[in-house]
Design a protein around this motif. Structure first.
Motif, mmCIF file in Angstrom:
data_model
loop_
_atom_site.group_PDB
_atom_site.id
_atom_site.type_symbol
_atom_site.label_atom_id
_atom_site.label_comp_id
_atom_site.label_asym_id
_atom_site.label_seq_id
_atom_site.Cartn_x
_atom_site.Cartn_y
_atom_site.Cartn_z
ATOM 1 N N VAL A 66 -63.364 -45.339 2.039
ATOM 2 C CA VAL A 66 -63.979 -46.290 2.975
ATOM 3 C C VAL A 66 -64.001 -47.629 2.261
ATOM 4 C CG1 VAL A 66 -66.074 -46.989 4.187
ATOM 5 C CG2 VAL A 66 -65.355 -44.594 4.229
ATOM 6 N N PHE A 67 -63.235 -48.569 2.782
ATOM 7 C CA PHE A 67 -63.082 -49.895 2.201
ATOM 8 C C PHE A 67 -63.699 -50.895 3.160
ATOM 9 C CE2 PHE A 67 -59.765 -53.378 1.113
ATOM 10 C CZ PHE A 67 -60.628 -53.956 0.192
ATOM 11 N N LEU A 99 -66.105 -44.900 -1.906
ATOM 12 C CA LEU A 99 -66.519 -46.166 -1.305
ATOM 13 C C LEU A 99 -66.025 -47.323 -2.154
ATOM 14 C CD1 LEU A 99 -70.248 -45.209 -0.571
ATOM 15 C CD2 LEU A 99 -68.400 -45.339 1.106
ATOM 16 N N VAL A 100 -65.532 -48.361 -1.484
ATOM 17 C CA VAL A 100 -65.099 -49.579 -2.173
ATOM 18 C C VAL A 100 -65.536 -50.778 -1.332
ATOM 19 C CG1 VAL A 100 -63.191 -50.873 -3.158
ATOM 20 C CG2 VAL A 100 -63.046 -48.386 -3.063
ATOM 21 N N VAL A 166 -61.104 -46.800 7.173
ATOM 22 C CA VAL A 166 -61.154 -45.403 6.729
ATOM 23 C C VAL A 166 -59.726 -44.983 6.416
ATOM 24 C CG1 VAL A 166 -61.756 -43.035 7.335
ATOM 25 C CG2 VAL A 166 -63.207 -44.933 8.118
ATOM 26 N N ILE A 167 -59.497 -44.588 5.168
ATOM 27 C CA ILE A 167 -58.156 -44.326 4.641
ATOM 28 C C ILE A 167 -58.075 -42.878 4.180
ATOM 29 C CG2 ILE A 167 -56.501 -45.020 2.850
ATOM 30 C CD1 ILE A 167 -58.166 -47.739 2.794
ATOM 31 N N ASP A 168 -56.999 -42.173 4.557
ATOM 32 C CA ASP A 168 -56.885 -40.760 4.171
ATOM 33 C C ASP A 168 -56.196 -40.621 2.809
ATOM 34 O OD1 ASP A 168 -54.107 -40.816 4.512
ATOM 35 O OD2 ASP A 168 -54.163 -39.856 6.480
ATOM 36 N N ILE A 175 -58.808 -45.130 10.766
ATOM 37 C CA ILE A 175 -59.736 -45.797 11.692
ATOM 38 C C ILE A 175 -60.130 -47.129 11.063
ATOM 39 C CG2 ILE A 175 -62.130 -45.795 12.525
ATOM 40 C CD1 ILE A 175 -61.877 -42.892 13.202
ATOM 41 N N SER A 176 -60.300 -48.152 11.901
ATOM 42 C CA SER A 176 -60.838 -49.422 11.404
ATOM 43 C C SER A 176 -61.876 -49.944 12.386
ATOM 44 C CB SER A 176 -59.728 -50.454 11.207
ATOM 45 O OG SER A 176 -59.095 -50.766 12.422
ATOM 46 N N PHE A 177 -62.864 -50.621 11.840
ATOM 47 C CA PHE A 177 -63.904 -51.278 12.631
ATOM 48 C C PHE A 177 -63.912 -52.751 12.247
ATOM 49 C CE2 PHE A 177 -65.350 -47.024 11.537
ATOM 50 C CZ PHE A 177 -65.830 -46.491 12.724
#
Length: 247
Positions: A66-67, A99-100, A166-168, A175-177
């Protein structure tokens, strides 16, 4: 501090770290900006952080990531967000998620800000890296600015927006917000979508509206009833294209 970017050459691969020299006069051109789409490999880079220098792809390794970005250090909403994410780090750890964070100030500023975050959120130890993006290189690569901010890149102070990626483990964007600077994020939603992604990846299903772990999932329409029965056993048919089953 960073790896070479698209700002210097249009012949690049985002699977390799992107470096830039501080002596290079940066021009942030929209045509050079990578297009981040669902299932595209996210750009790699090297950067200084509060936990030392990292290569982004190497740091994530075989984990999910999660960046997320913040407009600036010592801002009120960001202080509450970073504290909340840090408190939930054990939940992200359970899901194999790293987390980053990112802000456009320097490492020393970040470290001073983290002391405030620990005090406000009553944390003993803030334990994930926050990237120093003073040059705005990473903000450019990940399009972490609004329209006015993009026009001002390389010309003056720019506050990043509240982006979440959100990166796998294959380094693909799932997913991005995107939030404006005035609206804080929802940590529960970030955890929820990670649960949904990991469930759908592992079980070959899809999730309905507001799905939470433990609730029924949906069988993809691509499976026939016979195939669905063989794979999932019992299921409930609401419509021929809408069938629920236990995960």
């Amino acid at each position: 501090m960073f790896a070479r970017t698209a700002l210097q050459t249009q012949k690049y691969s985002f699977s390799q770290p992107l470096k830039t020299s501080v002596r290079y006069i940066r021009t942030f051109k929209q045509e050079d900006q990578p297009r981040l789409r669902i299932n595209s490999v996210v750009p790699n880079f090297e950067a200084d952080t509060t936990l030392g220098k990292i290569n982004f792809h190497d740091y994530l390794g075989d984990s999910w990531g999660v960046f997320f970005s913040h407009p600036a250090d010592f801002t009120p909403v960001c202080t509450t967000e970073l504290g909340a994410f840090s408190k939930l780090k054990p939940e992200f750890d359970k899901r194999n998620v790293k987390l980053v964070g990112l802000s456009v100030e320097g490492v020393e500023s970040h470290k001073k800000w983290i002391k405030d975050i620990e005090e406000v959120s009553k944390l003993k130890n803030f334990s994930f890296p926050v990237i120093a993006d003073e040059s705005k290189e990473v903000a450019f690569l990940y399009d972490m600015v609004d329209e006015e901010g993009f026009k001002n890149l390389g010309k003056g102070p720019v506050a990043t927006i509240r982006s979440v990626f959100v990166i796998d483990p294959s380094k693909k964007l799932r997913i991005s917000f995107t939030y404006p600077p005035s609206v804080g994020r929802n940590t529960s939603e970030v955890l929820r979508v990670i649960d949904a992604l990991q469930k759908t990846d592992s079980k070959g299903v899809v999730t309905p509206i507001d799905w939470q772990e433990g609730q029924d999932v949906i069988i993809p329409p691509s499976l026939s009833d016979a195939e669905a029965k063989k794979k999932f056993g019992k299921f409930k048919t609401v419509k021929p294209y809408l069938r629920y089953t236990k995960a």
